[in-house]
Design a protein around this motif. Structure first.
Motif, PDB file in Angstrom:
ATOM      1  N   GLY A 239      -6.919  -2.281  10.001  1.00 51.41           N
ATOM      2  CA  GLY A 239      -5.665  -2.690   7.917  1.00 51.41           C
ATOM      3  C   GLY A 239      -5.381  -0.629   8.600  1.00 51.41           C
ATOM      4  N   LEU A 240      -4.851  -0.593   6.851  1.00 49.18           N
ATOM      5  CA  LEU A 240      -5.106   1.439   7.505  1.00 49.18           C
ATOM      6  C   LEU A 240      -5.036   1.872   5.176  1.00 49.18           C
ATOM      7  CD1 LEU A 240      -1.243   2.432   6.534  1.00 49.18           C
ATOM      8  CD2 LEU A 240      -1.712   0.018   6.460  1.00 49.18           C
ATOM      9  N   ILE A 241      -5.655   2.518   5.422  1.00 50.46           N
ATOM     10  CA  ILE A 241      -5.878   4.072   4.017  1.00 50.46           C
ATOM     11  C   ILE A 241      -4.748   4.430   3.693  1.00 50.46           C
ATOM     12  CG2 ILE A 241      -7.745   4.985   3.054  1.00 50.46           C
ATOM     13  CD1 ILE A 241     -10.109   3.657   4.822  1.00 50.46           C
ATOM     14  N   ILE A 242      -4.818   5.044   2.758  1.00 49.83           N
ATOM     15  CA  ILE A 242      -3.354   6.538   2.800  1.00 49.83           C
ATOM     16  C   ILE A 242      -4.173   6.752   1.765  1.00 49.83           C
ATOM     17  CG2 ILE A 242      -1.112   6.803   1.687  1.00 49.83           C
ATOM     18  CD1 ILE A 242       0.108   4.456   2.986  1.00 49.83           C
ATOM     19  N   ASN A 243      -4.390   8.161   1.560  1.00 48.42           N
ATOM     20  CA  ASN A 243      -4.745   8.745   0.712  1.00 48.42           C
ATOM     21  C   ASN A 243      -3.531   9.681   0.674  1.00 48.42           C
ATOM     22  OD1 ASN A 243      -4.806  12.181  -0.354  1.00 48.42           O
ATOM     23  ND2 ASN A 243      -6.665  11.597  -0.299  1.00 48.42           N
TER      24      ASN A 243
ATOM     25  N   ILE B 107       0.915  -1.113   0.016  1.00 47.65           N
ATOM     26  CA  ILE B 107       0.252  -0.392  -0.308  1.00 47.65           C
ATOM     27  C   ILE B 107       0.726   0.928  -0.614  1.00 47.65           C
ATOM     28  CG2 ILE B 107      -0.728   0.294   2.979  1.00 47.65           C
ATOM     29  CD1 ILE B 107      -3.476   0.874   2.442  1.00 47.65           C
ATOM     30  N   GLY B 108       1.904   1.478   0.243  1.00 45.14           N
ATOM     31  CA  GLY B 108       3.081   2.873   0.463  1.00 45.14           C
ATOM     32  C   GLY B 108       3.407   2.630  -1.232  1.00 45.14           C
ATOM     33  N   SER B 109       4.548   1.841  -1.207  1.00 44.79           N
ATOM     34  CA  SER B 109       5.160   1.993  -2.665  1.00 44.79           C
ATOM     35  C   SER B 109       3.357   2.585  -3.577  1.00 44.79           C
ATOM     36  CB  SER B 109       5.429   0.677  -3.133  1.00 44.79           C
ATOM     37  OG  SER B 109       4.689  -0.493  -3.183  1.00 44.79           O
ATOM     38  N   LEU B 110       2.751   1.804  -3.585  1.00 46.06           N
ATOM     39  CA  LEU B 110       1.462   2.292  -4.288  1.00 46.06           C
ATOM     40  C   LEU B 110       1.281   3.332  -4.176  1.00 46.06           C
ATOM     41  CD1 LEU B 110      -0.796   1.327  -6.347  1.00 46.06           C
ATOM     42  CD2 LEU B 110      -2.888   0.364  -4.451  1.00 46.06           C
TER      43      LEU B 110
END
Lengths: 332, 332
Positions: free
Chosen positions: A138-142, A66-69
């Protein structure tokens, strides 16, 4: 501090600790370190501004996380607008109970991808919410992105013209197939294509290739994006099925599950529409660029008619509409 | 289309419909209407960039809602960086089952607040996730903001000096108390202070008031923010308890529940630190500005010692630390 709890979203001491121990440690730069709510950055010329939220599950998958994405997705959105990506913001929405080590790994991946892309993450925010599945928080990143566009660089679907060539920068479906494989616990060699396309696109610009349109091929897949470009330009896109690159592994995977690579999401692929005389040279530049080795010319543009038509391997023609329905949930 | 389902997050036809029917209808402007993943906007001078995610529950409350909050929160972050807010991005994370009318109302509030603040929402993104509580699906909004800062305008805690005055732009605790009242179904007249502080801050600049520091007083409350400014400046903040404005309703509410307004979150309040000779004139400008009528000079800065000290109504002095623990979850 090995698990996220609600105090990490309070704006108080625990939030400061989280910022100091994880975000600042991984992402340190002069703007972020000033620890102001806003980052003040030097500016000039035209700005490009974009945003994307990343809700992908699983958080870690073959070829990315999720971070690289979260970095690549927004960097690529800036690139296809013709911008040089410069600054990102990052908003973290963390589920209570999340293992801090998972967050650290994701943030580390952000830092790596930001470095590769040459962007600085200049502002951030953290919130904590209840987990939807308490057994697996989990987590969500904007991320939002700011880039600069040269004044004389204009991309527009209205430039798409009769005879233009359509180039795809690599094989289709890898990201979608990798995510689905992970969810279904299928063991295979499929790896997501999560990548920033800075090298490829800046090489095309440096070499003076005239581009009429470019789009990253994410949710909805190539079919949806070419339909959007067809609608916007009033031109028909004619594709050669045998020219469209799909890896043997993804091809087998799709046959077994009844999936069509034309509708599958990617996270490191771009479609270019450009004048035919430039096509071979552009292809060669893309193939020599990072992440572009499997690029191919896959079709051309016709001003007669609209929509997306594919000439199949056995010589028939079928019209390919945009994606209807849901695709794969939480693929990005 | 009266409920959100997973197809709205697919990037396909349903997503386009949602963008067209709700986001574009409510937020239409020339940048957003171009429907590119990135917005290209004209730029100049220094940029300010910020982001915030809004996870507030309930979504609608006395004095505001998640939409107005998502705009005001980010606009205020830009303002206190000394920037003129110009552009926002909006990332929507929608829970499956959300009533589309709720989304529409929230987006409408965003449009109203953006209009009042003079900002354009120039790029957006939509994702759909499973609801954490299927009986009450909600939404999360991330906004990122871009503004421009005059080259000669510099705010820095290092400018905070002995003898400076501390001004608060209005009463404390209204937002926190309004949210808590709504959650506890307590009927009262408390209204959140959710508001953009453009008028107030631009008036101070126009009148040439020298500002050493300004911060919006959100999560963590005034005590936490002044402790941060004390840490950053190496100065002590001395407050007069009787000067700190708290409305009678909020004051009663706090007494009953054992809450301290100094730690309560606000969404339309700013603290200013500035040279004492300018303080009375600044106060008068703030009081004449929108949302500033209850502003007050509440203390001063001393270069002797550190931390935040409050002189109580009965003449004692107590040290006031930053917020520990969680505060009120999902207050913004």
């Amino acid at each position: 501090m090995s698990r996220i709890d609600r105090t990490h979203g309070s704006g108080g001491v625990s939030t400061s600790g989280l910022i100091r121990d994880i975000f600042q440690k991984e992402l340190s730069n002069v703007y972020l370190d000033s620890m102001c709510d806003s980052a003040i950055v030097p500016g000039s010329s035209r700005l490009a501004v974009t945003t994307d939220s990343f809700v992908i599950r699983p958080l870690f998958y073959a070829g990315g996380d999720i971070g690289s994405l979260a970095v690549c997705g927004t960097v690529n959105d800036l690139l296809v607008a013709g911008a040089s990506p410069e600054y990102l913001t990052a908003g973290f929405i963390l589920e209570e109970g999340l293992d801090t080590e998972i967050l650290r790994q994701a943030v580390h991946s952000m830092a790596e991808s930001a470095k590769e892309s040459g962007v600085s993450i200049v502002a951030g925010d953290t919130k904590v919410i209840e987990p939807s599945d308490p057994s697996d928080p989990g987590l969500i990143i904007n991320t939002a992105g700011v880039g600069f566009v040269d004044k004389d660089f204009v991309l527009s679907p209205s430039k798409i013209s009769d005879g233009d060539s359509v180039i795809i920068s690599g094989s289709l479906g890898d990201h979608h197939a990798a995510i689905l494989s992970s969810r279904l616990s299928i063991k295979n060699n499929i790896i997501s294509d999560t990548a920033p396309l800075c090298d490829m696109i800046s090489n095309l610009k440096k070499e003076g290739i005239e581009l009429h349109a470019m789009r990253d091929v994410t949710r909805g897949g190539l079919a949806t994006i070419l339909n959007e470009l067809s609608d916007a330009s009033g031109c028909r896109m004619l594709l050669e099925e045998t020219s469209i690159p799909v890896s043997p592994e993804v091809s087998s995977f799709c046959r077994i599950l009844g999936l069509d690579p034309l509708y599958m999401g990617n996270e490191g692929k771009c479609v270019f529409i450009l004048p035919r005389p430039d096509a071979e040279r552009a292809l060669s530049i893309i193939q020599k660029s990072r992440y572009g080795e499997c690029a191919a010319i896959i079709g051309n543009v016709s001003s007669t008619g609209k929509g997306v038509v594919i000439r199949t391997a056995i010589g028939g023609e079928k019209t390919v509409g945009p994606l209807y329905g849901e695709g794969l949930p939480r693929i990005c």
